[in-house]
Design a protein around this motif. Structure first.
Motif, PDB file in Angstrom:
ATOM      1  N   UNK A  57       0.836  -1.200   0.000  1.00 53.44           N
ATOM      2  CA  UNK A  57       0.000   0.000   0.000  1.00 53.44           C
ATOM      3  C   UNK A  57       0.875   1.256   0.000  1.00 53.44           C
ATOM      4  N   UNK A  58       2.052   1.163   0.596  1.00 51.70           N
ATOM      5  CA  UNK A  58       2.966   2.301   0.633  1.00 51.70           C
ATOM      6  C   UNK A  58       2.667   3.250   1.775  1.00 51.70           C
ATOM      7  N   UNK A  59       1.428   3.646   1.903  1.00 47.15           N
ATOM      8  CA  UNK A  59       0.981   4.521   2.985  1.00 47.15           C
ATOM      9  C   UNK A  59      -0.191   3.847   3.670  1.00 47.15           C
ATOM     10  N   UNK A  60      -0.161   3.849   4.985  1.00 43.17           N
ATOM     11  CA  UNK A  60      -1.306   3.408   5.764  1.00 43.17           C
ATOM     12  C   UNK A  60      -1.642   4.509   6.744  1.00 43.17           C
ATOM     13  N   UNK A  61      -2.812   4.410   7.345  1.00 38.37           N
ATOM     14  CA  UNK A  61      -3.271   5.444   8.265  1.00 38.37           C
ATOM     15  C   UNK A  61      -3.375   4.856   9.661  1.00 38.37           C
ATOM     16  N   UNK A  62      -2.656   5.472  10.591  1.00 41.53           N
ATOM     17  CA  UNK A  62      -2.601   5.032  11.975  1.00 41.53           C
ATOM     18  C   UNK A  62      -3.538   5.899  12.795  1.00 41.53           C
ATOM     19  N   UNK A  63      -4.450   5.260  13.518  1.00 45.85           N
ATOM     20  CA  UNK A  63      -5.373   5.967  14.402  1.00 45.85           C
ATOM     21  C   UNK A  63      -4.977   5.730  15.849  1.00 45.85           C
ATOM     22  N   UNK A  64      -4.859   6.831  16.582  1.00 49.41           N
ATOM     23  CA  UNK A  64      -4.597   6.808  18.014  1.00 49.41           C
ATOM     24  C   UNK A  64      -5.720   7.610  18.673  1.00 49.41           C
ATOM     25  N   UNK A  65      -5.644   7.731  19.999  1.00 50.03           N
ATOM     26  CA  UNK A  65      -6.622   8.526  20.729  1.00 50.03           C
ATOM     27  C   UNK A  65      -5.872   9.558  21.562  1.00 50.03           C
ATOM     28  N   UNK A  74      -5.737  10.618  13.400  1.00 52.69           N
ATOM     29  CA  UNK A  74      -5.341   9.739  12.295  1.00 52.69           C
ATOM     30  C   UNK A  74      -4.279  10.460  11.472  1.00 52.69           C
ATOM     31  N   UNK A  75      -3.242   9.721  11.101  1.00 49.28           N
ATOM     32  CA  UNK A  75      -2.203  10.310  10.273  1.00 49.28           C
ATOM     33  C   UNK A  75      -1.558   9.241   9.394  1.00 49.28           C
ATOM     34  N   UNK A  76      -0.957   9.661   8.251  1.00 47.64           N
ATOM     35  CA  UNK A  76      -0.298   8.699   7.364  1.00 47.64           C
ATOM     36  C   UNK A  76       1.024   8.226   7.959  1.00 47.64           C
ATOM     37  N   UNK A  77       1.295   6.951   7.748  1.00 47.53           N
ATOM     38  CA  UNK A  77       2.537   6.319   8.177  1.00 47.53           C
ATOM     39  C   UNK A  77       3.038   5.462   7.028  1.00 47.53           C
ATOM     40  N   UNK A  78       4.272   4.978   7.125  1.00 42.99           N
ATOM     41  CA  UNK A  78       4.799   4.165   6.041  1.00 42.99           C
ATOM     42  C   UNK A  78       5.727   3.045   6.456  1.00 42.99           C
ATOM     43  N   UNK A  79       5.981   2.876   7.761  1.00 45.36           N
ATOM     44  CA  UNK A  79       6.905   1.825   8.181  1.00 45.36           C
ATOM     45  C   UNK A  79       6.148   0.596   8.658  1.00 45.36           C
ATOM     46  N   UNK A 119      -4.954   0.563  12.351  1.00 48.06           N
ATOM     47  CA  UNK A 119      -4.353   0.947  11.077  1.00 48.06           C
ATOM     48  C   UNK A 119      -5.331   0.580   9.972  1.00 48.06           C
ATOM     49  N   UNK A 120      -5.371   1.412   8.946  1.00 45.09           N
ATOM     50  CA  UNK A 120      -6.169   1.112   7.762  1.00 45.09           C
ATOM     51  C   UNK A 120      -5.361   1.486   6.530  1.00 45.09           C
ATOM     52  N   UNK A 121      -5.493   0.666   5.489  1.00 42.24           N
ATOM     53  CA  UNK A 121      -4.822   0.945   4.213  1.00 42.24           C
ATOM     54  C   UNK A 121      -5.647   0.340   3.084  1.00 42.24           C
ATOM     55  N   UNK A 122      -5.444   0.861   1.890  1.00 45.54           N
ATOM     56  CA  UNK A 122      -6.135   0.392   0.696  1.00 45.54           C
ATOM     57  C   UNK A 122      -5.096   0.116  -0.379  1.00 45.54           C
ATOM     58  N   UNK A 123      -5.236  -1.038  -1.045  1.00 50.26           N
ATOM     59  CA  UNK A 123      -4.310  -1.383  -2.124  1.00 50.26           C
ATOM     60  C   UNK A 123      -4.969  -2.384  -3.062  1.00 50.26           C
ATOM     61  N   UNK A 124      -4.882  -2.112  -4.356  1.00 49.43           N
ATOM     62  CA  UNK A 124      -5.347  -3.057  -5.384  1.00 49.43           C
ATOM     63  C   UNK A 124      -6.783  -3.529  -5.155  1.00 49.43           C
ATOM     64  N   UNK A 125      -7.666  -2.639  -4.775  1.00 50.76           N
ATOM     65  CA  UNK A 125      -9.073  -2.987  -4.605  1.00 50.76           C
ATOM     66  C   UNK A 125      -9.409  -3.663  -3.292  1.00 50.76           C
ATOM     67  N   UNK A 126      -8.446  -3.785  -2.404  1.00 46.79           N
ATOM     68  CA  UNK A 126      -8.685  -4.408  -1.096  1.00 46.79           C
ATOM     69  C   UNK A 126      -8.248  -3.439  -0.007  1.00 46.79           C
ATOM     70  N   UNK A 127      -8.793  -3.616   1.169  1.00 49.88           N
ATOM     71  CA  UNK A 127      -8.405  -2.776   2.294  1.00 49.88           C
ATOM     72  C   UNK A 127      -8.166  -3.635   3.517  1.00 49.88           C
TER      73      UNK A 127
END
Length: 130
Positions: free
Chosen positions: A11-19, A26-31, A61-69
């Protein structure tokens, strides 16, 4: 776990949700890196993300890639060992311009009690626990 890590890398980028208090952040992450049989992510101790995780280590964490999430929920555990930080930075050498395993700022966390669900329209969801 390897499937989850590969999905996040693809996906390259995923989104990390904290409280923070009662507010989701929520913010983008990549590792995403596997070290000693655990899935790790990385941040800096000076960032709000670090404080939020330490106050409440339940994340998603949430990410989307190639029609799947993917949705990955779990508890993050800090690993302050130099070896864990070095392994992450070796896997992501571009980060070495901002981070160093001995800088007192680099922070790595691994997932504990993780549940990942990979979904796509028209397909049954796949659940992975580790």
């Amino acid at each position: 776990m390897e499937r989850v890590c590969q999905f996040l890398k693809d996906a390259g980028v995923y989104y990390l949700a904290t409280v923070e208090g009662d507010q989701p952040r929520v913010r983008p992450f990549g590792t995403a890196h596997i070290f000693e049989g655990k899935l790790y992510i990385q941040t800096g101790k000076v960032k709000p993300t670090s404080r939020q995780i330490l106050a409440n280590p339940k994340v998603e964490i949430s990410a989307f890639h190639n029609g799947a999430w993917i949705r990955l929920a779990g508890v993050l555990v800090e690993d302050d060992r130099v070896e864990a930080k070095k392994s992450m930075l070796d896997a992501y050498p571009d980060l070495r311009g901002m981070y160093n395993e001995n800088d007192g700022n680099t922070q790595v966390f691994y997932f504990q009690n993780a549940v990942a669900t990979i979904s796509a329209f028209g397909a049954a969801p796949e659940t992975i626990t580790f």
